[in-house]
Scaffold this motif. Structure first.
Motif, short mmCIF file in Angstrom:
data_model
loop_
_atom_site.label_atom_id
_atom_site.label_comp_id
_atom_site.label_asym_id
_atom_site.label_seq_id
_atom_site.Cartn_x
_atom_site.Cartn_y
_atom_site.Cartn_z
N ASP A 47 0.74 -1.38 -0.17
CA ASP A 47 -0.45 0.09 0.20
C ASP A 47 0.71 1.39 -0.14
O ASP A 47 0.80 2.19 -0.34
CB ASP A 47 -0.80 -0.12 1.23
CG ASP A 47 -2.12 -1.23 1.38
OD1 ASP A 47 -2.08 -1.58 0.00
OD2 ASP A 47 -2.68 -1.32 1.83
N GLY A 48 1.86 1.27 0.75
CA GLY A 48 3.01 2.43 0.54
C GLY A 48 3.29 2.76 -0.95
O GLY A 48 3.59 4.02 -1.12
N GLN A 49 3.95 0.91 -1.12
CA GLN A 49 4.95 2.23 -2.70
C GLN A 49 3.55 3.02 -3.46
O GLN A 49 3.48 3.02 -4.51
CB GLN A 49 5.10 0.15 -2.81
CG GLN A 49 6.26 -0.17 -1.95
CD GLN A 49 6.82 -1.45 -2.59
OE1 GLN A 49 5.51 -2.62 -3.56
NE2 GLN A 49 7.38 -1.82 -2.20
N LYS A 50 2.31 1.80 -3.51
CA LYS A 50 1.10 1.96 -4.29
C LYS A 50 0.24 3.87 -3.88
O LYS A 50 0.98 4.37 -4.54
CB LYS A 50 0.00 1.48 -4.91
CG LYS A 50 -0.25 0.55 -4.83
CD LYS A 50 -1.25 -0.57 -4.99
CE LYS A 50 -1.24 -1.55 -5.29
NZ LYS A 50 -2.75 -2.71 -4.46
N HIS A 51 0.43 3.95 -2.88
CA HIS A 51 0.39 5.74 -2.33
C HIS A 51 1.34 6.31 -2.57
O HIS A 51 1.61 7.74 -3.51
CB HIS A 51 0.37 5.44 -0.77
CG HIS A 51 -0.36 7.04 -0.32
ND1 HIS A 51 -1.70 7.23 -1.10
CD2 HIS A 51 0.45 7.98 0.30
CE1 HIS A 51 -1.64 8.52 0.34
NE2 HIS A 51 -0.64 9.04 0.41
N GLY A 52 2.77 5.94 -2.71
CA GLY A 52 4.16 6.83 -2.56
C GLY A 52 3.53 7.10 -4.57
O GLY A 52 3.94 8.08 -4.74
N ALA A 53 3.83 6.33 -5.45
CA ALA A 53 3.24 6.47 -6.70
C ALA A 53 2.76 6.76 -7.15
O ALA A 53 3.12 8.11 -7.93
CB ALA A 53 3.34 4.33 -7.21
N SER A 54 1.72 6.73 -6.94
CA SER A 54 0.24 7.75 -6.37
C SER A 54 1.35 9.13 -6.98
O SER A 54 0.54 10.67 -7.18
CB SER A 54 -0.62 7.87 -6.67
OG SER A 54 -0.91 8.11 -4.53
N HIS A 55 1.28 9.87 -5.17
CA HIS A 55 2.10 11.38 -5.36
C HIS A 55 2.94 11.19 -6.16
O HIS A 55 3.00 12.99 -6.13
CB HIS A 55 2.14 10.63 -3.51
CG HIS A 55 1.33 11.33 -2.19
ND1 HIS A 55 0.70 12.38 -3.08
CD2 HIS A 55 1.05 10.53 -1.87
CE1 HIS A 55 -0.25 12.36 -1.66
NE2 HIS A 55 -0.48 11.06 -1.53
N GLY A 56 3.88 10.07 -6.61
CA GLY A 56 5.36 10.88 -7.08
C GLY A 56 4.86 11.75 -8.35
O GLY A 56 5.68 11.83 -9.32
N ALA A 57 3.79 10.67 -8.77
CA ALA A 57 3.32 11.25 -10.01
C ALA A 57 2.78 12.26 -10.05
O ALA A 57 2.95 12.93 -11.65
CB ALA A 57 2.09 9.99 -11.03
N LYS A 58 1.65 12.62 -9.09
CA LYS A 58 0.71 13.71 -9.70
C LYS A 58 2.28 14.60 -9.11
O LYS A 58 1.42 15.90 -9.80
CB LYS A 58 0.03 13.46 -8.31
CG LYS A 58 -0.71 12.92 -8.08
CD LYS A 58 -1.66 13.55 -7.09
CE LYS A 58 -3.12 12.24 -6.61
NZ LYS A 58 -3.69 11.80 -5.85
#
Length: 148
Positions: A47-58
């Motif tokens: 979940d942390g990897q998905k959340h971090g990736a979505s913030h990084g993309a934003k």
């Protein structure tokens, strides 16, 4: 075996069952806790990897938007010669400099939040100097009135 031992055996059977039940429950609770901890840790990492990736993309999309905005305005203002436009060009070039210095490659940097805040502040300043609105959500999300 005498009769007293037989009665003791019968009389103490409830205590032995309770003690055995306690040991079984304790063993299952310990294993359940360990299994739950391991599964929770694994799920938390995912979940942390998905959340971090979505913030990084934003953040990446946001910084790219600022870069495109600044480069467009630099092209539009480069041929004007008055004092106001020179100040505007200087502010736009400052925004471009901040965007180009932004550390995409170091996502673990502690100054990442400070850097993006500086870029956002400079963007608002440039928009103010250019007399354009800072809210581009309607343009970024696309027009819902168009149909093809």
């Amino acid at each position: 075996m005498n009769s007293e031992d037989l009665f003791d055996h019968i009389f103490m059977s409830e205590n032995r069952c309770a003690r055995n039940l306690y040991l079984i429950v304790t063993w299952y609770q310990g294993n359940g806790y360990r299994d739950g901890f391991e599964e929770g840790t694994r799920q938390g990492m995912l979940d942390g990897q998905k959340h971090g990736a979505s913030h990084g993309a934003k953040v990446s999309t946001e910084v790219s938007f600022y870069r495109g905005f600044a480069l467009t305005w630099k092209c539009l203002l480069q041929d004007t010669a008055n004092a106001k436009s020179r100040k505007q060009v200087k502010a736009v070039e400052s925004l471009i400099g901040l965007v180009e210095q932004f550390g995409y490659d170091n996502a673990m940097s502690t100054s990442l939040l400070d850097e993006i805040q500086k870029i956002r502040t400079k963007f608002r300043q440039v928009c103010s100097l250019l007399s354009v609105p800072t809210d581009f959500h309607d343009y970024v999300n696309g027009s819902s009135g168009m149909s093809f």
